[in-house]
Design a protein around this motif. Structure first.
Motif, PDB file in Angstrom:
ATOM      1  N   MET A  90       0.839  -1.306   0.044  1.00 50.44           N
ATOM      2  CA  MET A  90      -0.012  -0.059  -0.103  1.00 50.44           C
ATOM      3  C   MET A  90       0.799   1.406   0.026  1.00 50.44           C
ATOM      4  O   MET A  90       0.639   2.312  -0.648  1.00 50.44           O
ATOM      5  N   THR A  91       1.883   1.176   0.717  1.00 49.00           N
ATOM      6  CA  THR A  91       2.984   2.445   0.882  1.00 49.00           C
ATOM      7  C   THR A  91       3.608   2.595  -0.236  1.00 49.00           C
ATOM      8  O   THR A  91       3.310   3.699  -1.009  1.00 49.00           O
ATOM      9  N   ARG A  92       3.960   1.742  -1.115  1.00 46.14           N
ATOM     10  CA  ARG A  92       4.446   1.854  -2.512  1.00 46.14           C
ATOM     11  C   ARG A  92       3.715   2.437  -3.514  1.00 46.14           C
ATOM     12  O   ARG A  92       3.849   3.401  -4.235  1.00 46.14           O
ATOM     13  N   THR A  93       2.416   2.078  -3.471  1.00 43.88           N
ATOM     14  CA  THR A  93       1.109   2.459  -4.349  1.00 43.88           C
ATOM     15  C   THR A  93       1.171   3.878  -4.226  1.00 43.88           C
ATOM     16  O   THR A  93       0.976   4.713  -5.119  1.00 43.88           O
ATOM     17  N   TRP A  94       0.940   4.431  -2.731  1.00 44.57           N
ATOM     18  CA  TRP A  94       0.615   5.876  -2.629  1.00 44.57           C
ATOM     19  C   TRP A  94       1.953   6.751  -3.078  1.00 44.57           C
ATOM     20  O   TRP A  94       1.950   7.661  -3.577  1.00 44.57           O
ATOM     21  N   THR A  95       3.261   6.078  -2.843  1.00 42.95           N
ATOM     22  CA  THR A  95       4.439   6.736  -3.292  1.00 42.95           C
ATOM     23  C   THR A  95       4.426   6.851  -4.659  1.00 42.95           C
ATOM     24  O   THR A  95       4.636   8.130  -5.296  1.00 42.95           O
ATOM     25  N   ARG A  96       3.995   6.162  -5.441  1.00 43.07           N
ATOM     26  CA  ARG A  96       3.938   5.987  -6.986  1.00 43.07           C
ATOM     27  C   ARG A  96       2.839   6.972  -7.433  1.00 43.07           C
ATOM     28  O   ARG A  96       3.126   8.093  -8.177  1.00 43.07           O
ATOM     29  N   ARG A  97       1.795   7.259  -6.747  1.00 41.82           N
ATOM     30  CA  ARG A  97       0.719   7.851  -6.921  1.00 41.82           C
ATOM     31  C   ARG A  97       1.209   9.457  -6.714  1.00 41.82           C
ATOM     32  O   ARG A  97       1.004  10.312  -7.516  1.00 41.82           O
ATOM     33  N   LEU A  98       1.929   9.792  -5.659  1.00 37.94           N
ATOM     34  CA  LEU A  98       2.340  11.213  -5.277  1.00 37.94           C
ATOM     35  C   LEU A  98       3.501  11.483  -6.221  1.00 37.94           C
ATOM     36  O   LEU A  98       3.565  12.429  -6.541  1.00 37.94           O
ATOM     37  N   ALA A  99       4.342  10.526  -6.590  1.00 36.87           N
ATOM     38  CA  ALA A  99       5.505  10.658  -7.703  1.00 36.87           C
ATOM     39  C   ALA A  99       4.774  11.160  -8.866  1.00 36.87           C
ATOM     40  O   ALA A  99       5.268  12.261  -9.572  1.00 36.87           O
ATOM     41  N   VAL A 100       3.749  10.430  -9.390  1.00 40.59           N
ATOM     42  CA  VAL A 100       3.055  10.786 -10.450  1.00 40.59           C
ATOM     43  C   VAL A 100       2.307  12.071 -10.440  1.00 40.59           C
ATOM     44  O   VAL A 100       2.527  13.114 -11.549  1.00 40.59           O
ATOM     45  N   ALA A 101       1.670  12.443  -9.232  1.00 45.53           N
ATOM     46  CA  ALA A 101       1.065  13.758  -9.112  1.00 45.53           C
ATOM     47  C   ALA A 101       2.191  14.910  -9.102  1.00 45.53           C
ATOM     48  O   ALA A 101       1.917  15.987  -9.820  1.00 45.53           O
ATOM     49  N   GLY A 102       3.136  14.628  -8.625  1.00 44.30           N
ATOM     50  CA  GLY A 102       4.302  15.614  -8.209  1.00 44.30           C
ATOM     51  C   GLY A 102       4.907  16.008  -9.848  1.00 44.30           C
ATOM     52  O   GLY A 102       5.053  17.146 -10.194  1.00 44.30           O
ATOM     53  N   VAL A 103       5.027  14.992 -10.649  1.00 51.40           N
ATOM     54  CA  VAL A 103       5.424  15.176 -12.097  1.00 51.40           C
ATOM     55  C   VAL A 103       4.505  15.833 -12.779  1.00 51.40           C
ATOM     56  O   VAL A 103       4.976  16.920 -13.672  1.00 51.40           O
ATOM     57  N   LEU A 104       3.166  15.533 -12.668  1.00 46.40           N
ATOM     58  CA  LEU A 104       2.071  16.191 -13.347  1.00 46.40           C
ATOM     59  C   LEU A 104       1.957  17.634 -13.017  1.00 46.40           C
ATOM     60  O   LEU A 104       2.018  18.753 -13.845  1.00 46.40           O
ATOM     61  N   LEU A 105       1.995  18.034 -11.646  1.00 45.25           N
ATOM     62  CA  LEU A 105       2.079  19.305 -11.021  1.00 45.25           C
ATOM     63  C   LEU A 105       3.299  20.170 -11.573  1.00 45.25           C
ATOM     64  O   LEU A 105       3.262  21.385 -11.801  1.00 45.25           O
ATOM     65  N   GLY A 106       4.551  19.268 -11.711  1.00 44.93           N
ATOM     66  CA  GLY A 106       5.489  20.156 -11.897  1.00 44.93           C
ATOM     67  C   GLY A 106       5.658  20.412 -13.558  1.00 44.93           C
ATOM     68  O   GLY A 106       6.077  21.679 -14.078  1.00 44.93           O
TER      69      GLY A 106
END
Length: 302
Positions: free
Chosen positions: A1-17
């Motif tokens: 679960m932690t890895r899933t949320w980490t991936r989602r946050l990373a994707v969101a960060g990339v999109l926001l950037g």
């Protein structure tokens, strides 16, 4: 679960950037590029100028994306190619350990192909081939297809490219009776205590090669270049050394019994400790005042 949320946050960060970068490029940067000239334009002209600048920024971004894509594609291509060579090399090495001669021969020929296709793998392929010959060559009798394939690979390996170097071949103790090594480049190769009985080395490049205690009985060394070679204790009994170059070779305790030295270059050669030499052998050879002969033969012939 932690890895899933980490991936989602990373994707969101990339999109926001990416959104922030695009906003900066198409708004603040656009007006910065336009400068004070935009303030002097009417609404329609200003809108057209801003559109033109944004189009240029978009073109630059497109070129950057294309360049990045090409770089990624090229890098992936080379990485995939290296992986293919590694897989091919590992598969070929596995074949060398087979109990079947034909399988081992196939592995040798696969290594030969890699030798020509991948200059970066040249040394490790040659080390594998020489290691195979050191451990697989029979003491006597017929050489198998696998040994012949390894010899052919060494003979046809060519020269290293200008961007690569080649280690000296380690062939200590190999048994290559009657092997065809005609014209092969074996410069600095180590044949210490090897058995090359009846081998064909005519025209071979053996400059500075190590042939210490090597058996060369009945070998064909006609025209071979042995300049600076170490032949201490070698047995060149009945060997054909017609036209061979032995300038600067170490010939201490070398057995020349019955060897043909017609036209051999013995200038500046030290033969004082060589054995098996006769005046009849030395007479047709090329000598000079610096050639030193065994005591029983007296001074160097004029």
């Amino acid at each position: 679960m932690t890895r899933t949320w980490t991936r989602r946050l990373a994707v969101a960060g990339v999109l926001l950037g990416a959104i922030v970068v695009l906003w900066l490029l198409f708004w603040p940067v656009t007006y910065w590029l336009g400068g004070a000239d935009l303030d002097h334009l009417g609404p329609q002209d200003r809108l057209a100028a801003v559109g033109t600048i944004r189009g240029q920024v978009g073109a630059v971004l497109s070129a950057a994306f294309v360049g990045g894509g090409l770089y990624y594609t090229g890098r992936k291509f080379f990485l995939d190619r290296d992986k293919q060579f590694t897989d091919r090399f590992n598969s070929a090495i596995d074949h060398l350990g087979s109990g079947e001669e034909t399988v081992r021969a196939g592995g040798i020929r696969a290594l030969d192909r890699i030798l020509h296709d991948s200059p970066g793998d040249r040394n490790r392929v040659l080390e594998s081939l020489t290691g195979f010959l050191r451990h697989r060559t029979p003491g006597s009798g017929r050489s198998g297809d696998d040994v012949n394939a390894a010899v052919a690979a060494l003979r046809g390996r060519g020269l290293p490219s200008k961007r690569t170097t080649e280690n000296a071949l380690d062939l200590r103790g190999v048994r290559l009776s009657e092997a065809n090594l005609r014209g092969i480049s074996l410069r600095q190769a180590d044949f210490g205590q090897a058995d090359l009985t009846g081998a064909v080395l005519a025209g071979a490049d053996l400059r500075t090669a190590r042939l210490h205690q090597t058996t060369l009985i009945n070998a064909d060394l006609s025209g071979a270049d042995l300049t600076g070679a170490d032949l201490r204790g070698a047995r060149v009994v009945r060997a054909d050394l017609t036209g061979a170059v032995l300038t600067g070779a170490d010939l201490a305790e070398t057995d020349f019994s019955g060897a043909n030295l017609t036209g051999a270059d013995l200038r500046a050669a030290d033969l004082t400790r060589a054995s098996g030499l006769t005046a009849e052998q030395i007479e047709p050879a090329t000598t000079d005042p610096e050639t030193t002969l065994p005591p029983h033969l007296g001074p160097t012939p004029a």
